[in-house]
Design an enzyme around this catalytic site. Structure first.
Site, PDB file in Angstrom:
ATOM      1  N   CYS A  61      33.488 -40.814 -29.290  1.00 26.29           N
ATOM      2  CA  CYS A  61      34.614 -41.491 -29.957  1.00 26.29           C
ATOM      3  C   CYS A  61      34.378 -41.775 -31.447  1.00 26.29           C
ATOM      4  O   CYS A  61      35.336 -41.828 -32.226  1.00 26.29           O
ATOM      5  CB  CYS A  61      34.930 -42.821 -29.265  1.00 26.29           C
ATOM      6  SG  CYS A  61      34.748 -42.804 -27.478  1.00 26.29           S
ATOM      7  N   CYS A  64      35.957 -39.958 -34.676  1.00 27.46           N
ATOM      8  CA  CYS A  64      37.332 -40.213 -35.148  1.00 27.46           C
ATOM      9  C   CYS A  64      37.616 -41.695 -35.362  1.00 27.46           C
ATOM     10  O   CYS A  64      38.435 -42.044 -36.206  1.00 27.46           O
ATOM     11  CB  CYS A  64      38.342 -39.656 -34.148  1.00 27.46           C
ATOM     12  SG  CYS A  64      38.221 -37.870 -33.996  1.00 27.46           S
ATOM     13  N   HIS A  65      36.980 -42.570 -34.571  1.00 24.80           N
ATOM     14  CA  HIS A  65      37.337 -43.994 -34.650  1.00 24.80           C
ATOM     15  C   HIS A  65      36.329 -44.820 -35.456  1.00 24.80           C
ATOM     16  O   HIS A  65      36.534 -46.030 -35.600  1.00 24.80           O
ATOM     17  CB  HIS A  65      37.497 -44.568 -33.239  1.00 24.80           C
ATOM     18  CG  HIS A  65      38.593 -43.898 -32.451  1.00 24.80           C
ATOM     19  ND1 HIS A  65      39.919 -44.215 -32.612  1.00 24.80           N
ATOM     20  CD2 HIS A  65      38.562 -42.892 -31.541  1.00 24.80           C
ATOM     21  CE1 HIS A  65      40.655 -43.446 -31.815  1.00 24.80           C
ATOM     22  NE2 HIS A  65      39.848 -42.632 -31.156  1.00 24.80           N
ATOM     23  N   MET A 108      44.092 -36.521 -30.418  1.00 19.83           N
ATOM     24  CA  MET A 108      43.017 -37.034 -29.567  1.00 19.83           C
ATOM     25  C   MET A 108      42.990 -36.207 -28.281  1.00 19.83           C
ATOM     26  O   MET A 108      44.020 -36.038 -27.628  1.00 19.83           O
ATOM     27  CB  MET A 108      43.272 -38.514 -29.241  1.00 19.83           C
ATOM     28  CG  MET A 108      42.288 -39.031 -28.209  1.00 19.83           C
ATOM     29  SD  MET A 108      42.262 -40.832 -28.135  1.00 19.83           S
ATOM     30  CE  MET A 108      41.572 -41.080 -26.507  1.00 19.83           C
ATOM     31  N   HIS A 346      37.545 -34.338 -44.829  1.00 21.00           N
ATOM     32  CA  HIS A 346      36.826 -33.869 -43.631  1.00 21.00           C
ATOM     33  C   HIS A 346      36.067 -32.577 -43.932  1.00 21.00           C
ATOM     34  O   HIS A 346      34.989 -32.614 -44.468  1.00 21.00           O
ATOM     35  CB  HIS A 346      37.815 -33.722 -42.476  1.00 21.00           C
ATOM     36  CG  HIS A 346      37.146 -33.517 -41.151  1.00 21.00           C
ATOM     37  ND1 HIS A 346      36.445 -34.500 -40.525  1.00 21.00           N
ATOM     38  CD2 HIS A 346      37.049 -32.440 -40.345  1.00 21.00           C
ATOM     39  CE1 HIS A 346      35.939 -34.041 -39.381  1.00 21.00           C
ATOM     40  NE2 HIS A 346      36.298 -32.786 -39.258  1.00 21.00           N
ATOM     41  N   HIS A 388      42.668 -28.452 -40.544  1.00 19.21           N
ATOM     42  CA  HIS A 388      41.273 -28.380 -40.089  1.00 19.21           C
ATOM     43  C   HIS A 388      40.786 -26.964 -40.346  1.00 19.21           C
ATOM     44  O   HIS A 388      40.926 -26.078 -39.508  1.00 19.21           O
ATOM     45  CB  HIS A 388      41.170 -28.748 -38.600  1.00 19.21           C
ATOM     46  CG  HIS A 388      39.757 -29.023 -38.180  1.00 19.21           C
ATOM     47  ND1 HIS A 388      38.809 -28.034 -38.053  1.00 19.21           N
ATOM     48  CD2 HIS A 388      39.129 -30.181 -37.881  1.00 19.21           C
ATOM     49  CE1 HIS A 388      37.650 -28.590 -37.693  1.00 19.21           C
ATOM     50  NE2 HIS A 388      37.817 -29.887 -37.567  1.00 19.21           N
TER      51      HIS A 388
HETATM   52 FE1  DHE Z   1      32.841 -30.950 -36.232  1.00 22.25          FE
HETATM   53  C1  DHE Z   1      31.987 -29.038 -38.979  1.00 22.25           C
HETATM   54  C2  DHE Z   1      32.893 -33.707 -38.190  1.00 22.25           C
HETATM   55  C3  DHE Z   1      34.257 -32.671 -33.668  1.00 22.25           C
HETATM   56  C4  DHE Z   1      32.150 -28.361 -34.156  1.00 22.25           C
HETATM   57  N1  DHE Z   1      32.525 -31.303 -38.212  1.00 22.25           N
HETATM   58  C5  DHE Z   1      32.220 -30.366 -39.184  1.00 22.25           C
HETATM   59  C6  DHE Z   1      32.160 -31.025 -40.460  1.00 22.25           C
HETATM   60  C7  DHE Z   1      32.391 -32.350 -40.240  1.00 22.25           C
HETATM   61  C8  DHE Z   1      32.619 -32.518 -38.825  1.00 22.25           C
HETATM   62  C9  DHE Z   1      32.417 -33.460 -41.265  1.00 22.25           C
HETATM   63  C10 DHE Z   1      31.887 -30.353 -41.787  1.00 22.25           C
HETATM   64  C11 DHE Z   1      30.412 -30.164 -42.030  1.00 22.25           C
HETATM   65  C12 DHE Z   1      30.144 -29.391 -43.319  1.00 22.25           C
HETATM   66  O1  DHE Z   1      30.768 -28.350 -43.531  1.00 22.25           O
HETATM   67  O2  DHE Z   1      29.328 -29.838 -44.121  1.00 22.25           O
HETATM   68  N2  DHE Z   1      33.504 -32.852 -35.976  1.00 22.25           N
HETATM   69  C13 DHE Z   1      33.393 -33.833 -36.897  1.00 22.25           C
HETATM   70  C14 DHE Z   1      33.903 -35.079 -36.370  1.00 22.25           C
HETATM   71  O3  DHE Z   1      33.833 -36.201 -36.926  1.00 22.25           O
HETATM   72  C15 DHE Z   1      34.563 -34.778 -35.081  1.00 22.25           C
HETATM   73  C16 DHE Z   1      36.070 -34.762 -35.286  1.00 22.25           C
HETATM   74  C17 DHE Z   1      34.296 -35.755 -33.968  1.00 22.25           C
HETATM   75  C18 DHE Z   1      32.831 -35.978 -33.649  1.00 22.25           C
HETATM   76  O4  DHE Z   1      32.550 -36.965 -32.960  1.00 22.25           O
HETATM   77  O5  DHE Z   1      31.976 -35.221 -34.047  1.00 22.25           O
HETATM   78  C19 DHE Z   1      34.066 -33.335 -34.845  1.00 22.25           C
HETATM   79  N3  DHE Z   1      33.179 -30.564 -34.240  1.00 22.25           N
HETATM   80  C20 DHE Z   1      33.761 -31.407 -33.378  1.00 22.25           C
HETATM   81  C21 DHE Z   1      33.820 -30.851 -32.057  1.00 22.25           C
HETATM   82  O6  DHE Z   1      34.312 -31.396 -31.007  1.00 22.25           O
HETATM   83  C22 DHE Z   1      33.224 -29.489 -32.121  1.00 22.25           C
HETATM   84  C23 DHE Z   1      34.287 -28.429 -31.804  1.00 22.25           C
HETATM   85  C24 DHE Z   1      32.049 -29.292 -31.153  1.00 22.25           C
HETATM   86  C25 DHE Z   1      30.982 -30.339 -31.275  1.00 22.25           C
HETATM   87  O7  DHE Z   1      30.033 -30.123 -32.009  1.00 22.25           O
HETATM   88  O8  DHE Z   1      31.149 -31.376 -30.650  1.00 22.25           O
HETATM   89  C26 DHE Z   1      32.810 -29.434 -33.588  1.00 22.25           C
HETATM   90  N4  DHE Z   1      32.199 -29.045 -36.517  1.00 22.25           N
HETATM   91  C27 DHE Z   1      31.926 -28.162 -35.511  1.00 22.25           C
HETATM   92  C28 DHE Z   1      31.382 -26.955 -36.085  1.00 22.25           C
HETATM   93  C29 DHE Z   1      31.342 -27.139 -37.484  1.00 22.25           C
HETATM   94  C30 DHE Z   1      31.861 -28.464 -37.717  1.00 22.25           C
HETATM   95  C31 DHE Z   1      30.964 -25.714 -35.304  1.00 22.25           C
HETATM   96  C32 DHE Z   1      30.845 -26.163 -38.553  1.00 22.25           C
HETATM   97  C33 DHE Z   1      31.924 -25.237 -39.000  1.00 22.25           C
HETATM   98  C34 DHE Z   1      31.460 -24.277 -40.065  1.00 22.25           C
HETATM   99  O9  DHE Z   1      31.738 -23.081 -39.935  1.00 22.25           O
HETATM  100  O10 DHE Z   1      30.830 -24.711 -41.035  1.00 22.25           O
END
Ligand code: DHE
Length: 552
Positions: A61, A64-65, A108, A346, A388
């Site tokens: 959680c 996002c929260h 969500m 983000h 996104h």
């Molecule tokens: Fe991510 C990138 C934050 C949920 C997979 N994710 C990022 C980035 C941020 C972020 C700030 C950018 C990093 C950068 O480029 O420097 N992600 C968050 C969250 O806060 C969020 C919404 C909720 C959480 O609790 O994490 C979240 N993200 C997810 C997922 O549910 C995903 C699909 C699977 C997982 O890891 O839980 C997921 N996020 C990814 C991936 C990237 C990513 C694979 C890198 C993408 C890229 O090509 O650079």
């Protein structure tokens, strides 16, 4: 207008939830160690349950929260509310359960069937009591967690093997807390390394030699690819929770410094990229971008990119909407320039020239454009509900050079023209994937490809979240929708090209048959399926060459 509709829907859901309010459910579990404190006002929760609740909250959680439950992309989840959103106590056990189980139309996810029933039940109570305090964590604590496993002097000076490191892939096995290193030429698994809880992203050093991971436990792990078997050579905990890490890429600073972006605490830490020894820490708490003089303590660091043309990183501070340009020439006293933009920052990436950086401000449905060498805001562009892009992707056709973003809150791809001339920094075209609803997380193309790949990971419809759509970069029309191949299921997430730009790797996670599926980018046929006991909920995949050179 669409925004308004979504808000109305959310309010309707909230009203239904509130009207269902009931603190007593049938079949309550037997709490052997009940603690009824003053703050809990009738909610019964033991210390062990608070600990477990904090873990689930942090994992599922907090992204996002917010770590302190004060809200970010999602609303605040405080027991007594924050004056803006309904208090958890008023929402009550049944109301909270409705949200957790069904999710909301504005992004969500629905957790029913994903989170075990016990965890959902615990969260309904956990959210009605005060959040536990977050202890301080500064440079002293970071240093105390630092482990230099293989000192620089004991590492090989050149590769101990003849493999093509440029085409290695680091693949995150999220739930296993591991990173697999796969040889992209032979598709052999070279190592599966324990890297920490729920690794989020990987980045590579400027030389491509080192792969760094960072995850939801704030741990940075450094992997050396010169050894016969890729090996962990250092690790450190930069904070309690993080999503981003990056390295110095400017000439003369290759493989020298590393930056860690903390979600909790909200800070930027600079470390030695060879050893992971911490060098400085700067808090990102501060005033919001929109002149409301609102001081925001939980101001989390979201995406970070490294410039190839200047000794700077671009660090995006989510809640304040400030883009920080961090000059690392003096890493112990880094010079920071803050550019006010929009909330909440983000994810984002470079345009094709590497001069401009584009980042999603997802709470305001905008993409922010920054001129990095000149450290100034160029434009804030309205695109759609919750853009996104991941790092976005760059394509070229008769409309010009276009940077692409997908959207979490609606079925829309937006194409922003980045080259000079009419229409620069505007959305010159939009496209839709089949079916309805949003849920797209990532887009990907390659300079040698004519395809644009898009996932729909968070769409609630299993028929849509398990496919990837491929668009023609010239016509921007849909070419083909690729369902999960036989023997594979789950949600399709994140695409990555190989170095040559003729293969695309797609992850399938959150199903019973996880896999990394490799497609031939020309024929769109499956080339190979990587599966096995060690392939557990794969998410991000990072090709060494493409990551090092920011090719997307
Ligand atoms: Fe991510 C990138 C934050 C949920 C997979 N994710 C990022 C980035 C941020 C972020 C700030 C950018 C990093 C950068 O480029 O420097 N992600 C968050 C969250 O806060 C969020 C919404 C909720 C959480 O609790 O994490 C979240 N993200 C997810 C997922 O549910 C995903 C699909 C699977 C997982 O890891 O839980 C997921 N996020 C990814 C991936 C990237 C990513 C694979 C890198 C993408 C890229 O090509 O650079």
């Amino acid at each position: 207008m669409k925004n308004l509709k979504l808000n109305v829907l959310c309010i309707a859901l909230l009203a239904i939830a509130v009207s269902c309010k009931s603190d007593k459910k049938g079949g309550e579990p037997d709490y052997s160690k009940k603690v009824d404190t003053e703050t809990t006002k009738g909610i019964q929760i033991s210390d062990a349950e608070i600990e477990r609740g904090s873990q689930i909250y942090f994992d599922k959680c907090a992204g996002c929260h917010g770590s302190s439950r004060k809200g970010a992309t999602g609303p605040s989840l405080l027991p007594d509310g924050d004056g803006k959103y309904v208090s958890m106590k008023n929402l009550g056990t049944a109301g909270i359960r409705t949200f957790i189980e069904n999710g909301t139309p504005s992004g969500m996810p629905e957790w029913k069937g994903i989170l075990p029933e016990n965890d959902i039940e615990l969260l309904t109570r956990f959210l009605q009591v005060d959040p536990p305090a977050i202890p301080p964590y500064g440079i002293g604590e970071i240093k105390a967690s630092w482990k230099l496993i293989v000192p620089v002097a004991d590492r090989p000076t050149k590769p101990e093997h003849k493999r093509n490191i440029d085409n290695y892939f680091g693949v995150i096995m999220r739930d296993a807390g591991k990173v697999a290193i796969i040889d992209g030429d032979t598709k052999e698994k070279l190592a599966v390394l324990k890297t920490g809880f729920a690794v989020h992203i990987l980045r590579t050093s400027a030389s491509g030699r080192y792969i760094y991971s960072v995850g939801r436990d704030g741990r940075i792990t450094m992997i050396d690819t010169y050894t016969e078997t890729p090996t962990i050579v250092a690790e450190v905990k930069g904070g309690f929770d993080a999503r981003s890490v990056e390295v110095s890429k400017y000439k003369g600073f290759e493989d020298k410094y590393l930056v860690f972006g903390g979600y909790s605490p909200s800070h930027i830490a600079i470390l030695d990229a060879q050893t992971l020894e911490p060098l400085s820490v700067t808090t990102t708490s501060g005033n919001a971008c929109d002149g409301e003089k609102e001081f925001i303590e939980e101001a989390r660091v979201a995406s970070i990119v490294a410039s190839h043309t200047d000794p700077v990183w671009i660090c995006n501070v989510k809640e304040t909407g400030m883009v920080w340009i961090v000059d690392y020439t003096d890493p112990r006293k880094p010079e920071m320039t803050q550019i006010p933009s929009a909330r909440f920052l983000h994810d984002g990436g470079w345009d094709s020239t590497g001069h401009y950086f584009l980042v999603a401000a997802n709470a305001s449905n905008k993409i922010v454009v920054i001129d990095v060498p000149n450290k100034k805001l160029v434009k804030i562009i309205e695109t759609g509900i919750k853009p996104h892009p991941g790092r976005g992707t760059n394509i070229k056709n008769k409309l010009g050079n276009l940077w692409v973003t997908s959207h979490l809150g609606e079925n829309k791809l937006s194409f922003i023209k980045t080259n000079p001339g009419e229409g620069q920094w505007t959305v010159v075209k939009e496209a839709k994937a089949p079916g309805s609803g949003g849920g797209a997380l990532f887009v990907k193309s390659h300079p040698k490809s004519k395809n644009l790949w898009v996932d729909r990971t968070l769409n609630p419809d299993a028929k849509l979240n398990s496919v990837v759509d491929v668009f023609d970069t010239n016509t921007l029309e849909l070419k083909k929708t690729l369902p999960a191949p036989e023997g594979v299921n789950g949600r399709a997430v994140h695409m990555e090209y190989n170095k040559a730009g003729n293969e695309v790797w797609v992850s399938y996670f959150m199903g019973e048959k996880s896999a990394v599926v490799i497609y031939n980018d020309k024929t769109l046929k499956v080339k190979q399926i990587i599966q096995g006991d060690w392939v557990e909920n794969p998410t991000g995949k990072f090709n060494v060459y493409n990551t090092t050179h920011d090719i997307y």
